[in-house]
Structure formats: C-alpha cells, structure tokens
Write an enzyme that holds these catalytic residues in place. Structure first.
Site, short mmCIF file in Angstrom:
data_model
loop_
_atom_site.label_atom_id
_atom_site.label_comp_id
_atom_site.label_asym_id
_atom_site.label_seq_id
_atom_site.Cartn_x
_atom_site.Cartn_y
_atom_site.Cartn_z
N TYR A 308 113.88 -8.15 20.96
CA TYR A 308 113.24 -7.89 19.67
C TYR A 308 111.81 -8.40 19.68
O TYR A 308 111.46 -9.31 20.44
CB TYR A 308 114.03 -8.53 18.52
CG TYR A 308 114.15 -10.04 18.60
CD1 TYR A 308 113.20 -10.87 18.02
CD2 TYR A 308 115.24 -10.64 19.24
CE1 TYR A 308 113.32 -12.25 18.08
CE2 TYR A 308 115.36 -12.02 19.31
CZ TYR A 308 114.39 -12.82 18.74
OH TYR A 308 114.51 -14.18 18.81
N SER A 321 112.52 -25.56 18.84
CA SER A 321 112.85 -24.46 19.74
C SER A 321 112.81 -23.10 19.05
O SER A 321 112.99 -22.08 19.70
CB SER A 321 114.24 -24.69 20.36
OG SER A 321 115.24 -24.73 19.35
N GLY A 322 112.57 -23.06 17.76
CA GLY A 322 112.35 -21.80 17.09
C GLY A 322 113.38 -21.37 16.08
O GLY A 322 113.48 -20.18 15.75
N HIS A 326 114.18 -17.72 7.18
CA HIS A 326 113.09 -16.78 6.99
C HIS A 326 113.57 -15.47 6.36
O HIS A 326 114.78 -15.20 6.26
CB HIS A 326 112.39 -16.48 8.32
CG HIS A 326 113.26 -15.81 9.35
ND1 HIS A 326 113.63 -14.48 9.28
CD2 HIS A 326 113.81 -16.28 10.49
CE1 HIS A 326 114.35 -14.16 10.33
NE2 HIS A 326 114.50 -15.24 11.08
N HIS A 342 119.79 -13.90 15.68
CA HIS A 342 119.73 -14.53 17.02
C HIS A 342 119.64 -16.06 16.89
O HIS A 342 119.16 -16.72 17.81
CB HIS A 342 118.54 -13.98 17.80
CG HIS A 342 118.72 -12.56 18.24
ND1 HIS A 342 118.35 -11.49 17.45
CD2 HIS A 342 119.26 -12.03 19.38
CE1 HIS A 342 118.63 -10.37 18.08
NE2 HIS A 342 119.19 -10.66 19.25
N CYS A 344 118.56 -17.78 13.82
CA CYS A 344 117.91 -18.20 12.58
C CYS A 344 118.80 -17.89 11.38
O CYS A 344 119.79 -17.17 11.49
CB CYS A 344 116.58 -17.49 12.41
SG CYS A 344 115.31 -18.01 13.60
#
Length: 416
Positions: A308, A321-322, A326, A342, A344
């Site tokens: 993506y 790490s992200g 959101h 994935h 989040c």
C-alpha cells in the site's frame, strides 16, 4: 548527644530537688558549665582542610582531631552552600572525626565543631573552606525530558546522561540526586532503561492538572573516581485532564474517557491476521495532520497483495515503529465489524479529526483483546505502564545497594 560530665551534673541537680524540695535556682546558677557561652575551641582541635585562599582537593577526606587530653570532640557538622551535609564518623572517645563521603567539587563548606573539656564546659569552632576541581575530572550532566509544556497523565519523565554509568553503587548516587516533585504529591520511582537513560513514573498515572518538576542535585558530587556531577537545568511540566482511550480489538470499538467518565464510543478497525495491533498501554508520542504511509516501511514488498501507499490524515502516533490512530475512509465498511488494517487503529475521518483535536502528547491509548504481541516497555515509544509497580521497582538502583547517601545523611553519632 549525651556525655558523662553533663549526665552527672543533671542527676546531681535532680537529687537536690528531691532531697530539699528546692534547687531549681541551683540548676540555673551561673556556675553550671552549660550556662556559660561556648569558648573558642581553636586551640583544642586540628583540621586537615586548607587554610587561606588554597582550595581543598575534593578527593581527600576531612579530618578533625582533638589535641591533648583536656577536651574531646562532641559533634561535627559539615555542610556546603546548598545545605548538603557530609556524612562522617566520630570515634567513641571523641578524639577524631573524619568524613565518610566525598566532598563536592567547586563548593563552599562550613564545618562546625563542638567540644567539651574535662569540667563539662562547651567549646565551639567554625571553619570555612572551598574545594577545587578534582584532577582528570569528567562532568556527568543530565538532560531532562520531555520539553517543558502540558502533557497527558501517562507521560513519563526521562533523564538522559551524557556519560554511561554502569556500576550499581554509582547508579545509586546518581539516582538519589535526581529529584522529582509533584503537586499533588504521588509516589514514583526511576527505572534504569540502560546506562545512559532513566525513566520516572508514579505508581498510577499522574494526577490530572498536576505540576511536576524534575531537577538534579548532582553538581559537584563524586560518582566514580573520574566522574563528577555537572550542572543541569531543571524541568517543569503540567498535566491536563485524564484522557484514556480503550481500543477493544475484539468488539471493534474505542471507548474514550475523560477523568473517568465516558465521552465517546467510536467504531474502529485494527490489525488483521499477520499484522495484529500490539496489546497493552501506549502513550501518545505526537500528532501529524498528514502522513504518507507505505507498506515497504514495515517490510511489505512493493507490488505484493498487501502492498500500500496511502495519504493518511489526522494521524496520532503511539509507537516509533509507525502505529497510529488515524483516518481510514477506505475501511469505513469494516469499522465496528472487522479488523482489516496493517496494525494501526483506523476510523472515519470525522472521528479521527475529533480524536486528533481531543488528545495530546502523554495521553493514554490502551489496546485490549488483540492477538498481537504485547507492547514493549521501552524502545518503541513509552510502554512504561506495561510493567507492574513491583517489576518497575526492580529497575531502581536504590533497591539493590546499601550505599550511604552523602547528600541526605547529615551526621553520625560516635561509632560504638
């Protein structure tokens, strides 16, 4: 301290009262050795410290010795200009006192010596001197974090050292000198993440609307043979409302609480199989209105079925790490029903904007009922709250050493 000449005098006075029914005036008579002003004891003691403008070596101990047999030392206190005491020992016979803790470098000291002669009369002597810098000195400096400002109740304090400290006794010296004050007051403790970083948190979250100040008393303190404390700037932060978001990966809803009261329930989606969201308590690290998210950043091959490359808005970061909370308008059909992200936490754009505007750094996001790994306590954000209080205490050097505190230990009685 009690000494035999004084004990004999007081007992004699007490017996006089019992036998004669009077004697209070005798106890207050000017002939009593305690009624006279202390004499100058300079001639009865010797001092190992410097005289004149010369500065003392902080590596060398202090020593006060009684001269001759006509008097003995009854008490010694040594303090620097900051009010820090130097620990010391006085021999049982009152002949010698010596310091048992290092002096601070570049400090001004006042030494107060009390003596007693063979008749019970009291002597006093006040000595002053300064210390210089030790040879081959390295300064240990502390930088406190985060930046001054307003944070959520989950925000830990961080102390970063410019030099590694590995020895447990040296760590204890450092940790004792790092002070944290909170209004309202709470119990808290430091945890050594590694040799150069400590975290501080209370047993529970900080109180809402608290003022928290961290400071270092290390300046001039000897940590190791070649490492001395340097100057450090204090830090003050405040907290806002207690904001906690519970992300339930099983029910696919996030429940938001302000000061313990539910204020919102938001349909969400979390990590799908193979990309499960981490369980555990996380702390908001920051917020970005726009983030470009790519699958390659988490190890997904470009062009694969899971690849993506998306523009993401109203992104609230909870791990380095992200992992974010959101806006995910592409998955609104699964929000509240299935986990398809994935890793989040996705929600509608409107809900993500509300969350973005409502939460701040230090607020708490807790994920439950996910099949993902547990949040690491350190290294990927602030996972400090995932350690129980007993486990947290094991990270303190003060629980593993009996090193005396050279700052707090004011004075010692004669050793027996």
């Amino acid at each position: 301290m009690s000494h035999s000449p004084r004990i004999r005098t007081v007992l004699g006075c007490t017996l006089g009262v019992a036998a004669l029914g009077a004697g209070l005036t005798a106890c207050g008579s000017s002939s009593h050795p305690l009624s006279a002003a202390p004499y100058d004891a300079a001639g009865q003691i010797s001092f190992s410290g410097p005289v004149g403008a010369k500065k003392a070596d902080p590596d060398k101990p202090l020593e006060v010795t009684a001269q001759g047999d006509e008097a003995r030392i009854t008490d010694v206190t040594a303090t620097d200009a900051m009010g820090r005491y130097v620990a010391g020992e006085l021999t049982a016979d009152g002949h010698r006192w010596h310091s048992t803790a290092p002096l601070a470098a570049e400090a001004q000291y006042t030494v107060r010596v009390s003596t007693e002669d063979e008749d019970g009369a009291q002597g006093r002597k006040v000595l002053t001197f300064e210390t210089g810098n030790p040879s081959k000195e390295k300064a240990l400096k502390v930088t406190f974090g985060p930046d001054a400002g307003k944070y959520g109740v989950g925000q830990p304090l961080v102390a970063e050292l410019n030099k590694p400290v590995k020895d447990e006794k040296a760590r204890a010296i450092v940790e004792r000198a790092l002070k944290v004050d909170s209004k309202p007051a709470v119990d808290g403790s430091w945890y050594w993440v590694d040799s150069k970083e400590l975290h501080y948190r209370p047993k529970e979250y900080w109180p809402a609307h608290a003022t928290i100040t961290a400071r270092s008393n290390l300046q001039g303190i000897k940590v190791t043979d070649r490492l001395w404390g340097g100057a450090s700037k204090p830090l003050t932060i405040t907290t806002g409302d207690k904001m906690v978001a519970i992300t339930d990966a099983g029910s696919h809803y996030m429940t938001v609480y302000r000061n313990g009261e539910e204020i919102n329930s938001i349909p969400i989606t979390t990590g799908k199989p193979g990309f499960e969201t981490r369980n555990g308590t996380k702390v908001v690290l920051g917020q970005e209105y726009y983030v470009r998210m790519r699958g390659t950043s988490i190890g997904i091959s470009e062009g694969s079925s899971d690849s993506y490359d998306l523009p993401v808005y109203y992104a609230t970061r909870v791990t380095w790490s992200g992992e974010y909370v959101h806006a995910a308008p592409w998955s609104t059909g699964s929000q509240g029903a299935a986990n398809v992200s994935h890793g989040c936490t996705g929600m509608s754009t409107g809900n993500a904007e509300w969350f973005f505007d409502t939460f701040r750094k230090g607020d708490v996001v807790k994920v439950v009922n996910s099949y993902g790994d547990d949040m690491d306590p350190f290294g990927n954000g602030f996972g400090d709250w995932n350690l129980g209080w007993k486990e947290w205490g094991k990270g303190s050097a003060l629980n593993t050493t009996d090193t005396p505190d050279p700052v707090r230990q004011a004075r010692l009685s004669p050793e027996l």
